[in-house]
Enzyme design. Structure first.
Site, PDB file in Angstrom:
ATOM      1  CE  LYS A  59       1.220   4.973   8.124  1.00 20.31           C
ATOM      2  NZ  LYS A  59       0.278   5.154   6.993  1.00 20.31           N
ATOM      3  CB  ALA A  80      -1.512  -0.107   3.888  1.00 23.61           C
ATOM      4  CG  ASP A  81       2.628   5.327   4.015  1.00 22.67           C
ATOM      5  OD1 ASP A  81       2.022   5.990   4.872  1.00 22.67           O
ATOM      6  OD2 ASP A  81       3.381   5.838   3.168  1.00 22.67           O
ATOM      7  CB  THR A  82      -1.068   5.304  -0.280  1.00 21.36           C
ATOM      8  OG1 THR A  82      -1.626   3.996  -0.102  1.00 21.36           O
ATOM      9  CG2 THR A  82      -1.204   5.708  -1.749  1.00 21.36           C
ATOM     10  CB  ALA A 117       4.382   0.010   1.038  1.00 20.14           C
TER      11      ALA A 117
END
Length: 208
Positions: A59, A80-82, A117
């Site tokens: 991203k 960010a990624d979850t 992250a």
């Protein structure tokens, strides 16, 4: 509470309302862009933690590629990624209400991991290195809710765009009996390591 280093412009590569809220409450000005079509698929035998880091980085790099040189020279990109992981399986966003209910039934009465992250890309040449990529893991324990309760929650449509089909910061807060680790990680942004790194790298400062 905080201020950006002089000359920096913060770009949040996310449309998450909660991530925007964290930055706004800190007093940090930012622009928002949502990278589309760049989130990778998990690879065979890839751990949820490794995948989450790779997705956050994808991203951030997608946003970086779209910036003109002058903007990139002053841009601090935050992506960010979850993901929710149960027994090593990544539970993404549900396809529909029935799929959301299926996910919730799998989680009920058990514990699972939530991994968030973050990828930070400071301007080129910023002291301390080119970027930061890190993740944090929390464990969430769900109460053993009956099917009727889970179905009622699924019908609210709150789970529709949520990893693991629930939002701990929303109507789904009742689902979790307890959390081991950071609540903000479950929400979608591990704020303690993020602020620590931003301060250490001289990207933000306490407000006067």
């Amino acid at each position: 509470m905080f201020r950006l280093a002089p000359g920096l412009e913060l770009i949040l590569a996310s449309a998450s309302p909660r991530r925007r809220q964290f930055l706004s409450e800190w007093g940090l000005p930012f622009a928002t862009t949502r990278p589309t079509g760049v989130e990778p698929r998990p690879e065979a035998d890839e751990s949820p933690d490794a995948y989450t880091r790779r997705a956050a980085q994808a991203k951030a790099l997608a946003v970086e590629r779209r910036l003109d040189p002058a903007t990139r020279a002053r841009a601090l990109i935050l992506a960010a990624d979850t993901v929710v992981a149960l027994d090593g399986d990544i539970l993404g966003k549900p396809r529909d209400t029935a799929h959301a209910l299926e996910m919730l039934a799998r989680l009920a009465g058990r514990s699972h991991e939530v991994i968030s992250a973050v990828c930070l890309l400071p301007p080129p040449g910023w002291p301390g290195g080119p970027g930061e990529l890190f993740s944090d893991v929390s464990r969430v324990f769900f109460h053993a809710w009956p099917h009727s309760v889970l179905a009622a929650y699924a019908r609210t449509h709150e789970p529709d765009d949520k990893a693991g089909a629930y939002a701990i910061q929303g109507q789904g807060a009742f689902l979790a009996e307890r959390v081991e680790g950071s609540w903000s990680t479950v929400v979608g942004l591990p704020v303690t390591p993020l602020v620590r790194i931003l301060l250490e790298r001289g990207l933000i400062f306490p407000a006067d």
